[in-house]
Design an enzyme around this catalytic site. Structure first.
Site, PDB file in Angstrom:
ATOM      1  N   ASP A  23     -12.657 -16.237 -44.610  1.00 38.29           N
ATOM      2  CA  ASP A  23     -11.378 -15.787 -44.052  1.00 38.29           C
ATOM      3  C   ASP A  23     -10.769 -14.693 -44.918  1.00 38.29           C
ATOM      4  OD1 ASP A  23      -9.347 -15.761 -42.201  1.00 38.29           O
ATOM      5  OD2 ASP A  23      -8.321 -17.536 -42.987  1.00 38.29           O
ATOM      6  N   ARG A  27      -6.727  -9.173 -43.624  1.00 35.32           N
ATOM      7  CA  ARG A  27      -5.740  -8.899 -44.680  1.00 35.32           C
ATOM      8  C   ARG A  27      -6.304  -7.955 -45.732  1.00 35.32           C
ATOM      9  NH1 ARG A  27      -4.598 -14.990 -45.545  1.00 35.32           N
ATOM     10  NH2 ARG A  27      -6.304 -15.070 -44.022  1.00 35.32           N
ATOM     11  N   TRP A  28      -7.590  -8.098 -45.999  1.00 36.92           N
ATOM     12  CA  TRP A  28      -8.240  -7.188 -46.973  1.00 36.92           C
ATOM     13  C   TRP A  28      -8.097  -5.740 -46.475  1.00 36.92           C
ATOM     14  CZ3 TRP A  28     -11.997  -3.490 -46.940  1.00 36.92           C
ATOM     15  CH2 TRP A  28     -12.567  -3.139 -48.175  1.00 36.92           C
ATOM     16  N   ASN A  71     -11.750 -17.453 -31.553  1.00 36.55           N
ATOM     17  CA  ASN A  71     -11.705 -16.025 -31.904  1.00 36.55           C
ATOM     18  C   ASN A  71     -11.881 -15.090 -30.701  1.00 36.55           C
ATOM     19  OD1 ASN A  71     -13.290 -16.575 -35.149  1.00 36.55           O
ATOM     20  ND2 ASN A  71     -11.128 -16.299 -34.698  1.00 36.55           N
ATOM     21  N   SER A 199      -9.357 -25.299 -39.458  1.00 37.68           N
ATOM     22  CA  SER A 199      -9.556 -24.440 -38.284  1.00 37.68           C
ATOM     23  C   SER A 199     -10.767 -24.827 -37.424  1.00 37.68           C
ATOM     24  CB  SER A 199      -9.657 -22.963 -38.712  1.00 37.68           C
ATOM     25  OG  SER A 199      -8.477 -22.551 -39.363  1.00 37.68           O
ATOM     26  N   GLU A 210     -16.164 -32.280 -50.252  1.00 34.68           N
ATOM     27  CA  GLU A 210     -15.121 -31.818 -51.170  1.00 34.68           C
ATOM     28  C   GLU A 210     -14.665 -30.444 -50.681  1.00 34.68           C
ATOM     29  OE1 GLU A 210     -13.797 -33.452 -53.710  1.00 34.68           O
ATOM     30  OE2 GLU A 210     -15.110 -35.182 -53.344  1.00 34.68           O
TER      31      GLU A 210
HETATM   32  C1  IPE Z   1     -11.507 -19.367 -38.997  1.00 34.46           C
HETATM   33  O1  IPE Z   1     -10.732 -18.269 -39.342  1.00 34.46           O
HETATM   34  C2  IPE Z   1     -12.703 -18.926 -38.210  1.00 34.46           C
HETATM   35  C3  IPE Z   1     -13.699 -18.160 -38.957  1.00 34.46           C
HETATM   36  C4  IPE Z   1     -13.697 -17.972 -40.249  1.00 34.46           C
HETATM   37  C5  IPE Z   1     -14.759 -17.622 -38.154  1.00 34.46           C
HETATM   38  P1  IPE Z   1      -9.466 -17.843 -38.462  1.00 34.46           P
HETATM   39  O2  IPE Z   1      -8.838 -16.712 -39.182  1.00 34.46           O
HETATM   40  O3  IPE Z   1      -9.874 -17.619 -37.058  1.00 34.46           O
HETATM   41  O4  IPE Z   1      -8.568 -19.156 -38.542  1.00 34.46           O
HETATM   42  P2  IPE Z   1      -7.004 -19.366 -38.284  1.00 34.46           P
HETATM   43  O5  IPE Z   1      -6.713 -18.852 -36.925  1.00 34.46           O
HETATM   44  O6  IPE Z   1      -6.281 -18.590 -39.336  1.00 34.46           O
HETATM   45  O7  IPE Z   1      -6.785 -20.840 -38.422  1.00 34.46           O
HETATM   46  C1  IPE Z   2     -12.276 -13.842 -40.996  1.00 36.57           C
HETATM   47  O1  IPE Z   2     -11.306 -12.901 -41.301  1.00 36.57           O
HETATM   48  C2  IPE Z   2     -13.279 -13.340 -39.996  1.00 36.57           C
HETATM   49  C3  IPE Z   2     -13.177 -13.974 -38.668  1.00 36.57           C
HETATM   50  C4  IPE Z   2     -12.401 -14.951 -38.340  1.00 36.57           C
HETATM   51  C5  IPE Z   2     -14.048 -13.422 -37.625  1.00 36.57           C
HETATM   52  P1  IPE Z   2     -10.021 -12.717 -40.404  1.00 36.57           P
HETATM   53  O2  IPE Z   2     -10.277 -11.657 -39.401  1.00 36.57           O
HETATM   54  O3  IPE Z   2      -9.544 -14.012 -39.868  1.00 36.57           O
HETATM   55  O4  IPE Z   2      -8.974 -12.179 -41.502  1.00 36.57           O
HETATM   56  P2  IPE Z   2      -7.436 -12.463 -41.573  1.00 36.57           P
HETATM   57  O5  IPE Z   2      -7.230 -13.941 -41.576  1.00 36.57           O
HETATM   58  O6  IPE Z   2      -6.800 -11.806 -40.386  1.00 36.57           O
HETATM   59  O7  IPE Z   2      -7.008 -11.827 -42.873  1.00 36.57           O
HETATM   60 MG    MG Z   3      -8.213 -15.404 -40.508  1.00 37.96          MG
END
Ligand code: IPE
Ligand code: IPE
Ligand code: MG
Length: 253
Positions: A23, A27-28, A71, A199, A210
């Protein structure tokens, strides 16, 4: 499988199965003024480095949560971009997996993915199925609740066909209908980006895992971060419902 995988692990042992909720790509990118997809692109590089870092550290199975059933609800261009990246990744990695003896497989409803991706997945699974030392599992269009519903349907069909006994209430029988049936349960679940939620990831399989939550965003996650998470895991005592005393060897007389 479930019974064997919940055997207490001696301190100092490397977790056999590490699962990661990758995750923080968005944001990165945002923190650098870049489009979200650039974060996903960098995230793919981290998938590559982490696949080999985990093996170097002695992990046997690495599961990476790459795309959840939820997603799909993201903006269409982001979903399309993620699918293109997946295609690019699979095309590029097939030869690497074969060369480095990585067994590749997936969990999740892959039948709902674009046809070209399904083909690449099948080819990669087929080309690497003979490898046994190290497995990379990509969770694609995965959701734990969806998985349980699918397993319940399959189990009900098996009962109706006389292949399962409705009075059998053992976990190991039901476990065979989950997408992870032939995998050990995860010992360690890591989530990057500072979020402390699961999630919809491996809810049942992580019953005794853990958890390590790290603030590092996925594109910045390194082998050192993985080693630190494993070191954290090693400092814990997994009790599986027993008392601490029960886990300690009896003192020599
Ligand atoms: C969880 O990340 C799913 C994956 C890493 C593929 P999300 O970014 O979709 O999760 P939420 O929505 O913040 O819980
Ligand atoms: C995780 O990064 C990748 C997927 C869920 C596909 P995010 O896209 O969720 O990144 P943030 O949470 O918006 O930073
Ligand atoms: Mg995310």
């Amino acid at each position: 499988m479930a019974e064997t995988s919940t055997t207490p692990v001696a301190p100092g042992q490397v977790p056999a199965h590490v699962a990661i909720i990758m995750d923080g790509n968005g944001r990165w990118a945002k923190s650098r003024g870049l489009p979200r997809l650039e974060g996903h692109r960098r995230g793919v590089e981290t998938v590559r480095t982490t696949t080999f870092a985990a093996r170097d550290l002695g992990v046997k199975v690495l599961t990476l949560y790459a795309f959840s059933v939820e997603n799909w609800k993201r903006p269409q261009d982001e979903v399309g971009g993620l699918m293109s990246l997946l295609e690019y990744y699979l095309k590029k990695e097939l030869t690497t997996f074969v060369r480095d003896r990585v067994r590749f497989r997936t969990i999740g409803r892959t039948a709902d993915l674009p046809a070209n991706i399904q083909k690449l997945l099948q080819d990669t699974i087929e080309a690497t199925k003979q490898f046994t030392d190290y497995t990379l599992v990509l969770a694609l269009n995965y959701g734990a609740r969806t998985e349980v519903v699918d397993a319940a349907h399959a189990y009900a069909a098996a009962v109706a066909a006389g292949r399962e006994n409705l009075n059998d209430d053992s976990w190991s029988s039901f476990n065979r209908y989950l997408s992870t049936a032939d995998l050990p349960d995860p010992d360690l679940v890591i989530r990057t980006s500072g979020e402390t939620r699961i999630s919809n990831f491996l809810l049942l399989q992580a019953a005794y895992a853990e958890f390590v939550f790290t603030p590092t965003l996925w594109p910045d996650f390194t082998k050192a971060d993985l080693a630190a998470a494993i070191a954290d895991y090693n400092r814990r005592e997994r009790r599986f419902g027993l008392t601490s005393e029960q886990l300690k060897p009896a003192p020599a007389r």
